[in-house]
Design a protein around this motif. Structure first.
Motif: not given
Length: 344
Positions: A37, A45-47, A50, A71, A74, A77
């Motif tokens: 990111n 970039h959030t839940s 994007l 993510r 994360a 990924d």
């Protein structure tokens, strides 16, 4: 199979250039890209949302691929990438730790050699190497490369000036005058400047380089009065005068022949041409004929004065004629004597 390249920074230009080199190295494009990111690729970039960097998104569209950033926090990924980074660090970065390079190109030549050794190193638990496994198991899944690599473009926003131009790096590019005071998006590439309004391209120019303050103006972007001014040339002036009459032609030819500066003569003729908004061709020709009969040095100002005077005289003459007609209409009115009175 891995690809590695050294850059002086992780700015947008370097980010895009390395993608182009990587795709060329693999000989095709992937269906999905899974980057980190970093700001060069992801704006937000959030839940729930994007937002990709516009240039990076454009590059992905050029290669017909989809960007799916990992993510935040994360690492699983892209676990295979994390493992490769560790291995590449040992085989390339550590191996070159004592190598002296005096340019980025020299460093990348050394990396390229180590990278080839890394991808061709034999597996320990099965036959082959990364290169052979890639060619037999993965390369078929790549999409073919486009005819040309992606050319870097940068997006900016600007407000259209009252002179229907936008400023880009101290250069000025025209847009249709209807967009004055509007906020527009500007796409900059190495050779092109494109202006967008609500995702619709409204202007396109060849990018200017060199001395600051240069203008790129398209005639179609001008208001009508600006077009009239820009179109002023000696040929156009003579053509217009010829359409009015022979006396007007003589006056225009005299002004062009005797003027010390052509631009000043064209400005004077332009002001006379604007008289067509108030006067007919007959009135302009009559005024020019009168000026020629009075003086051998006609000027636009004297013609304009005559136009006003003739207009006023014509109006007075018309009023006088209307008055006489009105009086004549009452010529048979019965006088006082008809009614038994005395006429005075």
């Amino acid at each position: 199979m891995s690809y590695a390249e050294a850059t002086l920074s992780m700015d947008l230009q370097s980010w895009i250039r390395v993608h182009n080199h990587a795709y060329a190295y693999f000989g095709g494009t992937t269906q999905i890209i899974v980057p980190d990111n970093l700001k060069a690729s992801v704006t937000k970039h959030t839940s729930q949302e994007l937002i990709l960097n516009p240039t990076y998104r454009e590059m992905a569209e050029h290669y017909n691929t989809v960007v799916m950033p990992a993510r935040v926090r994360a690492p699983k990924d892209k676990s295979s990438v994390e493992g490769s980074v560790s291995t590449v660090s040992t085989w390339i970065i550590a191996a070159l730790r004592n190598t002296q390079c005096f340019s980025i190109d020299e460093l990348n030549e050394a990396i390229e050699q180590k990278l080839a050794d890394f991808n061709q190193r034999a597996f320990t638990r099965k036959q082959g190497n990364r290169l052979s496994a890639f060619e037999t198991e993965e390369k078929f899944a790549l999409s073919p490369l486009p005819a040309t690599p992606y050319k870097l473009s940068v997006w900016r926003t600007a407000k259209v000036h009252p002179d229907y131009h936008v400023s880009v790096e101290s250069m000025f590019y025209s847009v249709p005058y209807e967009y004055i005071n509007r906020q527009v998006d500007i796409r900059l590439s190495e050779t092109l400047v494109e202006v967008y309004f609500n995702h619709m391209r409204v202007a396109s120019h060849k990018r200017l380089y060199g001395k600051f303050g240069q203008l790129s103006t398209m005639r179609d972007h001008m208001p009508d009065n600006h077009k009239l001014f820009v179109d002023q040339t000696p040929e156009a002036a003579i053509e217009w005068a010829n359409s009015i009459g022979s006396c007007t032609l003589k006056v225009i030819e005299y002004i062009l022949d005797t003027a010390q500066i052509e631009k000043q003569a064209l400005q004077s003729i332009f002001s006379l041409k604007k008289s067509e908004r108030k006067y007919t061709k007959y009135e302009i020709e009559r005024a020019c004929k009168m000026v020629i009969s009075i003086t051998q040095r006609p000027t636009v100002k004297s013609i304009q004065t005559l136009l006003k005077k003739n207009k006023k005289n014509d109006a007075e003459q018309t009023l006088k004629q209307n008055t006489e007609m009105t009086e004549n209409n009452y010529g048979f009115t019965r006088g006082a004597s008809y009614y038994g009175g005395k006429d005075k």
